[in-house]
Every structure is written in structure tokens, then in C-alpha cells.
Design an enzyme around this catalytic site. Structure first.
Site, mmCIF file in Angstrom:
data_model
loop_
_atom_site.group_PDB
_atom_site.id
_atom_site.type_symbol
_atom_site.label_atom_id
_atom_site.label_comp_id
_atom_site.label_asym_id
_atom_site.label_seq_id
_atom_site.Cartn_x
_atom_site.Cartn_y
_atom_site.Cartn_z
ATOM 1 N N CYS A 189 -11.829 6.875 4.048
ATOM 2 C CA CYS A 189 -11.958 8.216 3.359
ATOM 3 C C CYS A 189 -11.056 8.058 2.104
ATOM 4 O O CYS A 189 -11.409 9.123 1.261
ATOM 5 C CB CYS A 189 -11.453 9.431 4.266
ATOM 6 S SG CYS A 189 -12.254 9.713 5.667
ATOM 7 N N HIS A 200 -9.182 15.179 -0.296
ATOM 8 C CA HIS A 200 -10.010 14.647 0.928
ATOM 9 C C HIS A 200 -10.432 16.126 1.771
ATOM 10 O O HIS A 200 -9.479 16.473 2.076
ATOM 11 C CB HIS A 200 -9.531 13.593 1.589
ATOM 12 C CG HIS A 200 -10.613 13.076 2.727
ATOM 13 N ND1 HIS A 200 -11.648 13.108 2.460
ATOM 14 C CD2 HIS A 200 -10.134 13.021 4.003
ATOM 15 C CE1 HIS A 200 -12.108 12.423 3.681
ATOM 16 N NE2 HIS A 200 -11.448 12.464 4.518
ATOM 17 N N ASN A 230 -16.437 16.437 7.000
ATOM 18 C CA ASN A 230 -15.934 15.318 6.041
ATOM 19 C C ASN A 230 -17.080 14.382 6.107
ATOM 20 O O ASN A 230 -17.313 13.616 7.034
ATOM 21 C CB ASN A 230 -14.753 14.817 7.302
ATOM 22 C CG ASN A 230 -14.039 13.471 7.013
ATOM 23 O OD1 ASN A 230 -14.577 12.985 5.715
ATOM 24 N ND2 ASN A 230 -13.124 13.181 7.450
HETATM 25 O O1 UT7 Z 1 -10.488 11.389 7.132
HETATM 26 C C1 UT7 Z 1 -9.718 11.333 8.216
HETATM 27 C C2 UT7 Z 1 -10.610 11.945 9.507
HETATM 28 N N1 UT7 Z 1 -9.824 12.852 10.471
HETATM 29 C C3 UT7 Z 1 -9.084 13.854 10.340
HETATM 30 O O2 UT7 Z 1 -8.760 14.377 9.270
HETATM 31 C C4 UT7 Z 1 -8.924 14.655 11.553
HETATM 32 C C5 UT7 Z 1 -7.462 15.181 11.659
HETATM 33 N N2 UT7 Z 1 -7.583 15.981 12.974
HETATM 34 C C6 UT7 Z 1 -7.662 17.247 12.971
HETATM 35 O O3 UT7 Z 1 -8.566 17.629 11.972
HETATM 36 C C7 UT7 Z 1 -7.544 17.918 14.105
HETATM 37 O O4 UT7 Z 1 -6.441 17.207 15.116
HETATM 38 C C8 UT7 Z 1 -8.819 18.132 15.232
HETATM 39 C C9 UT7 Z 1 -9.491 19.216 14.346
HETATM 40 C C10 UT7 Z 1 -9.479 16.909 15.525
HETATM 41 C C11 UT7 Z 1 -8.418 18.718 16.420
HETATM 42 O O5 UT7 Z 1 -7.678 20.095 16.203
HETATM 43 P P1 UT7 Z 1 -6.250 20.288 16.967
HETATM 44 O O6 UT7 Z 1 -5.787 21.712 16.499
HETATM 45 O O7 UT7 Z 1 -5.451 19.190 16.591
HETATM 46 O O8 UT7 Z 1 -6.669 20.376 18.467
HETATM 47 P P2 UT7 Z 1 -6.157 19.468 19.754
HETATM 48 O O9 UT7 Z 1 -6.795 18.040 19.619
HETATM 49 O O10 UT7 Z 1 -4.440 19.566 19.944
HETATM 50 O O11 UT7 Z 1 -6.946 20.178 20.884
HETATM 51 C C12 UT7 Z 1 -6.599 21.288 21.306
HETATM 52 C C13 UT7 Z 1 -7.646 21.961 22.391
HETATM 53 C C14 UT7 Z 1 -7.680 20.777 23.546
HETATM 54 O O12 UT7 Z 1 -7.808 21.683 24.554
HETATM 55 P P3 UT7 Z 1 -6.707 21.698 25.799
HETATM 56 O O13 UT7 Z 1 -6.174 20.051 25.947
HETATM 57 O O14 UT7 Z 1 -5.616 22.303 24.857
HETATM 58 O O15 UT7 Z 1 -7.372 22.289 26.954
HETATM 59 C C15 UT7 Z 1 -8.819 20.123 23.124
HETATM 60 O O16 UT7 Z 1 -9.789 19.734 24.382
HETATM 61 O O17 UT7 Z 1 -8.853 21.903 21.837
HETATM 62 C C16 UT7 Z 1 -9.716 21.340 22.649
HETATM 63 N N3 UT7 Z 1 -10.871 20.934 21.781
HETATM 64 C C17 UT7 Z 1 -11.959 21.786 21.318
HETATM 65 N N4 UT7 Z 1 -12.386 22.995 21.891
HETATM 66 C C18 UT7 Z 1 -13.521 23.368 21.450
HETATM 67 C C19 UT7 Z 1 -11.186 19.807 20.929
HETATM 68 N N5 UT7 Z 1 -12.247 19.893 20.277
HETATM 69 C C20 UT7 Z 1 -12.921 20.828 20.451
HETATM 70 C C21 UT7 Z 1 -14.122 21.513 20.011
HETATM 71 N N6 UT7 Z 1 -14.369 22.741 20.641
HETATM 72 N N7 UT7 Z 1 -14.729 20.780 19.372
#
Ligand code: UT7
Length: 333
Positions: A117, A260, A290
Site C-alpha cells: 500500500c 493511504h 482500500n
Molecule cells: O493497507 C493496510 C491494510 N489493512 C488495514 O489497514 C487494516 C487495519 N485494521 C483495521 O482496519 C481494523 O482492525 C479492522 C477493520 C480490520 C477490524 O476492526 P476492529 O475494530 O479492529 O475489530 P476487531 O478485529 O477488534 O473485531 C471486533 C469484533 C470481533 O468480534 P468479537 O470477537 O468481539 O465477538 C470480530 O469478529 O468485530 C467482529 N468482526 C466483524 N463483525 C461484523 C470483524 N469483522 C467483522 C465484520 N462484520 N466484517
């Protein structure tokens, strides 16, 4: 031959996203997610998805043609093509030579680079060095493009909602007129110790494709989202402050920040740390998701098209990506 008084100017910019739009509601029919969750956690509302028949080089070539048109140059005026991608059409030959053949140019050097990225920043740095370090190149095409949908695991809701397909291109040319200089400064970096936060594990020499790797879904992108989030905010803040510091500039001297486009929360967290208001920050992640290395060019192109940046506008662009890589550029349009 090395020449002292050469600078790089921006002569053309172009971008392309495929026609097909996939909304959050469309994704919620494939995995257990919702528009509310995706908008709240990422700011993404929709993304563009390439047709089955379109490969990364097809996305890149349209962006390249648009940048050339904008530059009022013909493909044969280009004497080097750099292509930043993590989703090459195939492992070899490079996507860059495929772009070359689709543009119909011959005999010039073409190569791919992979800084994920951070592709816009790495591409500008390489082109700038080659244009100013010798008189061998006059016009360089930097094109970043990815068909991220080809490596999305549509069973993984934590990653499939984030990505989109697209390409962006810049044409940079040599000039001896310092007032036309596009690149005020560049700062790149990477931390290979964090390589495993964001990977596509199989299909390379480490784990060639086998029935097992396919069954284990190792040909799709994997990510430790929270770790990437934390590192991204930290490194984008520190390199932005460092490039401003070493140029004796502050954020008041910058007209726009082009970060980004990975997640609106990452952008807002960076903004908060830098103390910058929304009006100065370019956001396209809501429309495109993204798109990997092209995201900063897509964002810059949207600013140009909307008339928000004009000749002389100063931009701070900053990115991070798999590697982890990062890069920031201070640019004068
Ligand atoms: O170019 C580089 C590319 N990558 C990035 O920039 C990604 C950077 N990271 C992020 O953007 C975020 O960490 C994410 C968007 C990927 C995730 O958001 P988060 O607020 O960090 O969520 P999390 O991983 O802490 O998950 C929270 C909850 C989990 O459930 P539990 O364990 O609390 O029950 C996940 O299973 O949200 C759940 N979850 C979802 N729920 C509904 C994860 N993805 C989804 C989804 N829909 N799509």
C-alpha cells in the site's frame, strides 16, 4: 551522466476503477456482516470490483492512458514504466511489461516493485531518483494497480469488507526549472520484523501451490487487523512529523493531507494526533475501499478533478502497507 540541475515535474495524473460497484449490503449476503458494522468500523460504503476478464494490467493500462492524455504525451514518449502491485497478472513476466505491450510501446525498460500500500510513495521516489540522478530518462510512467478482489478470502469477514480494485498513474518528467519541481522531499521506510502481520502465504517459492495450500486457503490475503491498525497510526504520525521537521515546515504550510485509504478510523486517528481538521484531509475510502498502492494516486486525482488542488498546492501524502512498509512525500502540484 549525472546532472546537477535536474528536477522532476508532474505532467500527468490518471486513475481508473472498474464499473461494478459492490455495496456493504451486497457483502452482507456473502458473509455475516452489516452495513452498520462496516461503516462504523471502517467508513467504507462501497468498493469497485473488476470483471473476471480484467487483470491488474488491464486496470493499470486505463489509468496509464488517462495520465498520458492528461500529460498530452503519447505512449512512445515514455522511456521507463514502473508498476507497483501486489496482485501481478502472473508471477512473471512482470505486470509492467504487460502494461507496456498493451500501450504498444517497445524497447524501454519496465519493471514491477512491491511495496504494497506504500506503492505511490515508493514509485515517486524511484522515478524521482532516476529522473534527477542522470540524463538517461525524460518521462517516466509510474502506475500502481491491484485487483485485490482476486486475493480476497470471501469467507473472512474481517478482511473481505476492506478492499477494492483500482489503479492510478503519474507521469513525471525531467526539468531544469526548479520552480516546476514536484517533489519537495520523500521519506521511505520499512520494518521487516513485522512481515507476518499482512501476508499472502502461498504460491511463492516458500510454499508453492499444492492441493493442501489451496484447501488451507493460503492463496488469500491474511491480516492481523488490530496490530496493523496500531502500527499504521504510529508510523504515519512519526514519518509525517519527521518530513515536516526536516523541511522546516508545519502542517499550516500544507494545503492537503492525502493519507493511504485503508480505514476512515485510521485516517481520523492520524488526523487527531497531527491536530488537523477534516477540511484538510482527503477521504475516498468510503467510495473505493482500500485499493492498495494506488489509493493515494486515486485520492490525489479526485482532488485535482474537483478543483481542490491547483498549481502550487502543497500536499503531504503518507502511507503504510504490508511489510510493513511506509512512505511519506511532500509534494508541490
Ligand atoms: O493497507 C493496510 C491494510 N489493512 C488495514 O489497514 C487494516 C487495519 N485494521 C483495521 O482496519 C481494523 O482492525 C479492522 C477493520 C480490520 C477490524 O476492526 P476492529 O475494530 O479492529 O475489530 P476487531 O478485529 O477488534 O473485531 C471486533 C469484533 C470481533 O468480534 P468479537 O470477537 O468481539 O465477538 C470480530 O469478529 O468485530 C467482529 N468482526 C466483524 N463483525 C461484523 C470483524 N469483522 C467483522 C465484520 N462484520 N466484517
Amino acid at each position: 551522466m549525472a546532472t546537477a540541475n535536474r528536477f522532476a515535474k508532474l505532467v500527468g495524473i490518471g486513475s481508473y476503477v472498474p464499473d461494478r460497484i459492490m455495496t456493504n449490503d451486497d457483502i452482507s449476503k456473502i458473509v455475516d456482516t452489516s452495513d452498520e458494522w462496516i461503516v462504523e468500523r471502517t467508513g467504507i460504503r462501497e468498493r469497485h470490483i473488476a470483471a473476471d476478464s480484467q487483470a491488474t494490467s488491464d486496470l493499470c493500462v486505463v489509468a496509464a492512458q488517462r495520465a498520458l492524455e492528461n500529460a498530452k504525451l503519447r505512449p512512445e514518449d515514455i522511456d521507463l514504466i514502473l508498476t507497483g502491485t501486489v496482485t501481478p497478472d502472473m508471477l512473471f513476466p512482470s505486470t509492467s511489461v504487460l502494461v507496456q505491450s498493451k500501450l504498444g510501446v517497445r524497447d524501454i525498460p519496465c519493471f514491477d516493485y512491491n511495496s504494497a500500500c506504500s506503492g505511490t510513495q515508493y514509485g515517486i521516489e524511484i522515478a524521482h531518483s532516476l529522473l534527477t540522478g542522470s540524463d538517461r530518462y525524460e518521462n517516466i510512467l509510474v502506475v500502481c494497480g491491484d485487483k485485490m478482489s482476486s486475493v480476497i478470502d470471501w469467507q473472512d469477514r474481517s478482511t473481505c469488507v476492506l478492499l477494492g480494485d483500482g489503479a492510478g498513474a503519474l507521469v513525471l518528467s525531467a526539468t531544469e526549472n526548479e520552480r516546476e519541481n514536484f517533489i519537495i522531499d520523500m521519506l521511505l521506510g520499512s520494518n521487516g520484523m513485522l512481515w507476518n502481520l499482512l501476508t499472502l502465504p502461498a504460491g511463492g517459492s516458500l510454499e508453492p501451490a499444492t492441493e493442501e495450500t489451496v484447501k488451507a486457503r493460503k492463496h488469500f490475503l491474511r491480516m492481523s487487523g488490530r496490530d496493523v491498525f496500531r502500527e499504521a497510526v504510529k508510523v504515519m504520525e512519526s514519518c509525517s512529523l519527521e518530513i515536516l521537521r526536516r523541511n522546516g515546515m508545519s502542517l499550516d504550510d500544507v494545503d492537503f493531507i492525502v493519507p493511504h485509504q485503508a480505514n476512515l478510523r485510521i485516517i481520523r486517528a492520524l488526523q487527531e494526533r497531527l491536530g488537523v481538521g477534516d477540511e484538510k484531509v482527503c477521504v475516498t475510502v468510503d467510495r473505493y475501499g482500500n485499493t492498495s498502492g494506488s489509493s493515494c494516486i486515486l485520492a490525489m486525482d479526485s482532488l485535482v478533478k474537483s478543483g481542490k488542488i491547483v498549481r502550487g498546492s502543497k500536499i503531504l501524502s503518507v502511507a503504510f502497507g504490508a511489510g510493513l512498509t511506509w512512505g511519506t512525500s511532500l509534494l508541490r502540484f
